[in-house]
Design a protein around this motif. Structure first.
Motif, short mmCIF file in Angstrom:
data_model
loop_
_atom_site.label_atom_id
_atom_site.label_comp_id
_atom_site.label_asym_id
_atom_site.label_seq_id
_atom_site.Cartn_x
_atom_site.Cartn_y
_atom_site.Cartn_z
N VAL A 77 54.22 30.41 43.09
CA VAL A 77 52.82 30.95 43.81
C VAL A 77 52.68 32.13 42.93
N GLN A 78 51.58 32.22 42.41
CA GLN A 78 51.12 33.55 41.51
C GLN A 78 50.09 34.25 42.23
N LYS A 79 49.23 33.66 42.83
CA LYS A 79 48.03 34.30 43.43
C LYS A 79 47.84 34.12 45.07
N VAL A 80 47.60 35.41 45.59
CA VAL A 80 47.37 35.34 47.00
C VAL A 80 45.69 35.99 47.38
N ILE A 81 45.31 35.77 48.57
CA ILE A 81 43.97 36.19 49.05
C ILE A 81 44.12 37.02 50.13
N CYS A 82 43.63 38.33 50.12
CA CYS A 82 43.77 39.08 51.29
C CYS A 82 42.93 38.55 52.56
N SER A 83 43.37 38.48 53.51
CA SER A 83 42.47 37.87 54.64
C SER A 83 41.47 38.66 55.19
N LEU A 84 41.60 40.17 54.85
CA LEU A 84 40.59 41.08 55.24
C LEU A 84 39.36 41.21 54.45
N CYS A 85 39.75 41.30 53.12
CA CYS A 85 38.62 41.59 52.16
C CYS A 85 38.33 40.28 51.20
N ASP A 86 39.08 39.25 51.26
CA ASP A 86 38.97 38.04 50.41
C ASP A 86 39.11 38.25 48.98
N THR A 87 40.06 39.43 48.73
CA THR A 87 40.26 39.71 47.26
C THR A 87 41.47 38.62 46.82
N GLU A 88 41.44 38.07 45.87
CA GLU A 88 42.25 37.12 45.28
C GLU A 88 42.87 38.00 44.08
N GLN A 89 44.17 37.91 44.15
CA GLN A 89 45.16 38.92 43.29
C GLN A 89 46.40 38.43 43.06
N ASP A 90 47.22 39.01 42.23
CA ASP A 90 48.48 38.63 41.68
C ASP A 90 49.23 39.09 43.18
N VAL A 91 50.58 38.30 43.35
CA VAL A 91 51.39 38.60 44.44
C VAL A 91 52.14 39.87 44.61
N GLN A 92 51.63 40.74 45.74
CA GLN A 92 52.44 42.07 45.97
C GLN A 92 52.07 42.25 47.43
N GLN A 93 52.64 43.29 47.98
CA GLN A 93 52.64 43.32 49.31
C GLN A 93 51.27 44.15 49.80
N CYS A 94 50.70 44.99 49.21
CA CYS A 94 49.44 45.46 49.75
C CYS A 94 48.20 45.15 48.67
N CYS A 95 47.17 45.12 49.30
CA CYS A 95 45.89 44.59 48.63
C CYS A 95 45.51 45.56 47.89
N ILE A 96 45.10 45.00 46.39
CA ILE A 96 44.54 46.09 45.49
C ILE A 96 43.30 46.40 45.67
N ASN A 97 42.52 45.89 46.73
CA ASN A 97 41.17 46.35 46.77
C ASN A 97 41.07 47.15 48.13
N CYS A 98 41.47 46.59 49.39
CA CYS A 98 41.35 47.52 50.63
C CYS A 98 42.70 48.21 51.15
N GLY A 99 43.87 47.74 50.10
CA GLY A 99 44.91 48.51 50.48
C GLY A 99 45.79 48.10 51.69
N VAL A 100 45.35 47.23 52.37
CA VAL A 100 45.98 46.65 53.86
C VAL A 100 47.28 45.99 53.28
N CYS A 101 48.12 46.08 54.16
CA CYS A 101 49.47 45.73 54.08
C CYS A 101 49.48 44.07 54.28
N MET A 102 49.70 43.32 53.60
CA MET A 102 49.34 41.75 53.75
C MET A 102 50.59 40.98 54.45
N GLY A 103 51.82 41.83 54.67
CA GLY A 103 52.59 41.39 55.34
C GLY A 103 53.73 42.67 55.68
N LYS A 104 54.34 42.82 56.86
CA LYS A 104 55.44 43.82 56.92
C LYS A 104 56.68 43.73 56.25
#
Length: 291
Positions: A77-104
């Protein structure tokens, strides 16, 4: 806390305390398998799913063409989509757009997110996956190829790649199952709920090797009394048969009986008839009923 729309239509959040991002949307997103604030894009079919289990259930359903059925290669898996702002991005814990933690809980090796940290998740490098229950409570057995409770460390019997096979009852692959797995006295593994269901139907032998799954002393005593109170007709009283014990592996030459045959080596009734007798299946049939 309110979301604002940016010029490109995506959502963003303004926060005074960055630490609060860990709580934004907490518990409100995810699926029946995990609470998390992101979705994944499957590298195998390029479709978006809440998690790998959602993908596997959808792609292996009866409605799917058998030729198209497949499991997701979780580590690819290489891409994830933030559930809050719908931003698709590389796999990482915090969204690059809204900064939300996508999983504790986040594991970059497994590409895994989970907001429910009460499971005490940890990553086992030897297993190559994340497990639950707390790393301090488990050890990895290299021969068995899996993690076991430290309570078993000095007593468990090793079986090569013990959990790298399907549950002998429901046939689900055990190594990465989400259900509780238990280890039988013979060291074979099985889903705990499958074992409990077996016992409800009076099945007390391992589906893999046929050894007894628990102490059967009281059951053997009951059978002793049953056989004593039900002697065979005179024509069969001197009939002898050979039996093989499923528990100790010994062969015994014993008196034939329609109820069960007792191992002369370990006193177990978990036996099967190998030679002699009116039919070749009398004793083994009864053993299946008892065990």
């Amino acid at each position: 806390m309110e979301a604002k729309l940016s010029s490109d239509g995506s959502k963003s959040f303004e926060l005074g305390d960055v630490e609060c991002l860990k709580e934004v949307g907490y518990g409100n997103y995810g699926c029946s398998h995990y609470r998390r604030r992101c979705k994944i894009r499957a590298p195998c079919c390029n479709e978006i799913f809440d998690c790998r289990h959602c993908h596997n259930e959808a792609k292996n359903s009866m409605d799917t063409d058998p030729l198209d059925r497949h499991d997701i290669p979780r580590h690819e898996v290489q891409k994830v989509i933030c559930s809050l702002c719908d931003t698709e991005q590389d796999v990482q814990q915090c969204c690059i757009n809204c900064g939300v933690c996508m999983g504790k809980y986040f594991c970059g090796k497994c590409k895994f997110f989970d907001d429910n940290v009460s499971k005490n998740q940890y990553h086992c490098d030897e297993c190559g996956i994340c497990r639950t229950g707390g790393e301090e409570n488990f050890f990895h057995c290299n021969k068995c190829g899996c993690c076991y409770s430290k309570l078993m460390k000095d007593a468990h019997h090793c079986v090569q790649r013990a959990m790298h096979h399907n549950c002998p009852v429901c046939l689900e692959f055990l190594f990465d199952t989400m259900k509780d797995v238990t280890v039988l006295a013979c060291a074979h593994t099985i889903h705990l709920e499958c074992l409990e269901e077996m016992q409800q139907h009076y099945r007390y032998s391992c589906p893999v090797c046929s050894k007894s799954i628990r102490d059967m002393t009281n059951v053997w005593r009951m059978l002793d009394r049953e056989i004593t109170s039900n002697p065979m007709p005179a024509v069969y009283q001197n009939k002898m048969v050979w039996i093989l014990c499923n528990d100790c592996g010994a062969n015994s030459h014993v008196n034939f009986h329609t109820i069960a045959h007792k191992c002369l080596n370990c006193n177990s009734y978990n036996t099967r008839q190998t030679r002699g007798g009116p039919t070749a299946s009398c004793s083994s049939g009864m053993a299946e009923t008892v065990l």
